[in-house]
Design an enzyme around this catalytic site. Structure first.
Site, PDB file in Angstrom:
ATOM      1  N   LEU A 137      -6.583  -9.761  25.472  1.00 38.40           N
ATOM      2  CA  LEU A 137      -5.728 -10.872  25.836  1.00 38.40           C
ATOM      3  C   LEU A 137      -5.882 -11.090  27.335  1.00 38.40           C
ATOM      4  O   LEU A 137      -6.039 -10.131  28.092  1.00 38.40           O
ATOM      5  CB  LEU A 137      -4.254 -10.573  25.514  1.00 38.40           C
ATOM      6  CG  LEU A 137      -3.874 -10.420  24.036  1.00 38.40           C
ATOM      7  CD1 LEU A 137      -2.413  -9.985  23.914  1.00 38.40           C
ATOM      8  CD2 LEU A 137      -4.102 -11.713  23.271  1.00 38.40           C
ATOM      9  N   ASP A 138      -5.830 -12.345  27.767  1.00 42.51           N
ATOM     10  CA  ASP A 138      -5.900 -12.632  29.191  1.00 42.51           C
ATOM     11  C   ASP A 138      -4.758 -11.933  29.927  1.00 42.51           C
ATOM     12  O   ASP A 138      -3.712 -11.641  29.331  1.00 42.51           O
ATOM     13  CB  ASP A 138      -5.793 -14.141  29.446  1.00 42.51           C
ATOM     14  CG  ASP A 138      -6.932 -14.923  28.815  1.00 42.51           C
ATOM     15  OD1 ASP A 138      -8.003 -14.327  28.602  1.00 42.51           O
ATOM     16  OD2 ASP A 138      -6.737 -16.125  28.535  1.00 42.51           O
ATOM     17  N   LYS A 139      -4.948 -11.720  31.206  1.00 40.83           N
ATOM     18  CA  LYS A 139      -3.932 -11.037  32.021  1.00 40.83           C
ATOM     19  C   LYS A 139      -2.547 -11.656  31.845  1.00 40.83           C
ATOM     20  O   LYS A 139      -1.561 -10.948  31.664  1.00 40.83           O
ATOM     21  CB  LYS A 139      -4.340 -11.093  33.496  1.00 40.83           C
ATOM     22  CG  LYS A 139      -3.300 -10.533  34.454  1.00 40.83           C
ATOM     23  CD  LYS A 139      -3.677 -10.773  35.901  1.00 40.83           C
ATOM     24  CE  LYS A 139      -2.568 -10.329  36.834  1.00 40.83           C
ATOM     25  NZ  LYS A 139      -2.868 -10.653  38.249  1.00 40.83           N
ATOM     26  N   ARG A 187      -6.535 -21.925  25.583  1.00 39.46           N
ATOM     27  CA  ARG A 187      -6.249 -22.646  26.831  1.00 39.46           C
ATOM     28  C   ARG A 187      -7.241 -23.790  27.046  1.00 39.46           C
ATOM     29  O   ARG A 187      -6.856 -24.911  27.418  1.00 39.46           O
ATOM     30  CB  ARG A 187      -6.264 -21.669  28.005  1.00 39.46           C
ATOM     31  CG  ARG A 187      -5.209 -20.573  27.878  1.00 39.46           C
ATOM     32  CD  ARG A 187      -5.481 -19.398  28.804  1.00 39.46           C
ATOM     33  NE  ARG A 187      -5.425 -19.789  30.205  1.00 39.46           N
ATOM     34  CZ  ARG A 187      -5.835 -19.006  31.205  1.00 39.46           C
ATOM     35  NH1 ARG A 187      -6.337 -17.803  30.945  1.00 39.46           N
ATOM     36  NH2 ARG A 187      -5.746 -19.425  32.444  1.00 39.46           N
TER      37      ARG A 187
END
Length: 315
Positions: free
Chosen positions: A142-144, A245
């Site tokens: 998962l992205d930060k 996104r």
């Protein structure tokens, strides 16, 4: 397989013909993946009737004596760091956590410490040697600044099995996000290849496959309409970097709070990252075969955002 300083030894005797050596060993030693067994054979760690055997294709015969030496897992060159983890599911094979916003999953240049991997090394004090290295098995990321459910393999077998599930789409990932605008339809599918942005190299973008883009498919549906905002439910069919996104921005509904793809539009709520949350994870247990479904509770800031937008939409 233990992560101590000594090698372990297995002595096995075939009671009947067993086909290829690597396949036979994979059946006899379920804690080791077949690829790991093949590496052990290549490294001379497998003996057949007292002689080192370097052929994984050799056919096992009745009465054959096979000895496997499993070297101690090499320690990962990272420092374990104590950090509280929000555990959604755990057993001896796998761990599923609710990752908070702001936590980097894997060490990278500029982020050698303070990552989820550092925390896992401290939390799981008996990690098996995945691929011969003492480390937690990150099978997806998962992205930060994306929160939510994240699965981690504790054993070599679980790592291989879970990776296969994500690759074959057996495992299902569902996300919740608040986006700008109000889609005219209630559901849809975005099928648009994603690759590195041709100018801004730190960004991803919809890029044709002949220019390096890779196929990316995202299914979406409206969960709740909130005036000029919408709570959307996303399901990933592929797993490209920043996929939701990029795709959301591509259809004109970027994720609220996204500092990269939403042009920095303000919403009136101080968000620590984009309003994107890995809400539900469904996968098959790598050993028992049972289906596991976990729901990751929404972060407090996400809930606050929904409250504010509901209040605005009702006035």
């Amino acid at each position: 397989m233990n992560s101590d300083n000594s090698a372990s030894h297995l002595q096995l005797v075939a009671d009947k013909a067993g086909g290829r050596l690597d396949r036979w060993l994979a059946e006899q030693v379920p804690d080791l993946s077949r690829s790991r067994i093949q590496k052990l054979i290549e490294q001379g760690q497998v003996q057949l009737n007292g002689q080192v055997c370097n052929s994984q294709k050799l056919v096992v015969q009745p009465g054959d004596c096979i000895q496997v030496t499993i070297p101690a897992a090499k320690p990962l060159d990272l420092v374990p760091e104590e950090r509280p983890l929000d555990v959604l599911y755990e057993d001896e094979h796998l761990l599923i956590i609710n990752k908070p916003v702001g936590l980097v999953v894997h060490p990278a240049p500029g982020h050698e410490g303070g990552t989820l991997v550092n925390a896992l090394l401290a939390y799981c004090n008996n990690l098996a040697g995945i691929g011969g290295v003492q480390r937690p098995g990150i099978v997806h990321r998962l992205d930060k600044d994306t929160s939510g459910a994240l699965a981690i393999a504790k054993t070599d077998l679980a790592h291989q099995h879970l990776q296969s599930q994500f690759k074959t789409k057996t495992a299902r990932r569902e996300y919740l996000a608040v986006v700008y605008g109000a889609p005219t339809q209630s559901r849809g599918t975005i099928d648009a290849p994603i690759g590195r942005h041709p100018v801004e190299r730190k960004k991803m973008a919809v890029v044709s496959e002949d220019r390096g883009g890779r196929r990316a498919v995202t299914h979406w549906e409206v969960a709740e309409r909130l005036g000029n905002y919408t709570l959307m439910r996303f399901q990933l069919e592929t797993g490209r970097t920043h996929q939701i996104r990029v795709h959301s921005a591509h259809i004109g509904h970027p994720v609220v709070g996204d500092p990269v793809y939403s042009s920095g539009r303000a919403v009136g709520v101080n968000l620590p990252g984009q309003a994107l949350h890995a809400w539900k994870l469904t996968l098959q247990h790598p050993v028992t075969g049972d289906w596991i479904e976990v729901i990751a509770p929404l972060p407090a800031t996400f809930l606050t955002l929904l409250e504010v937008l509901r209040r605005r939409a009702s006035t």
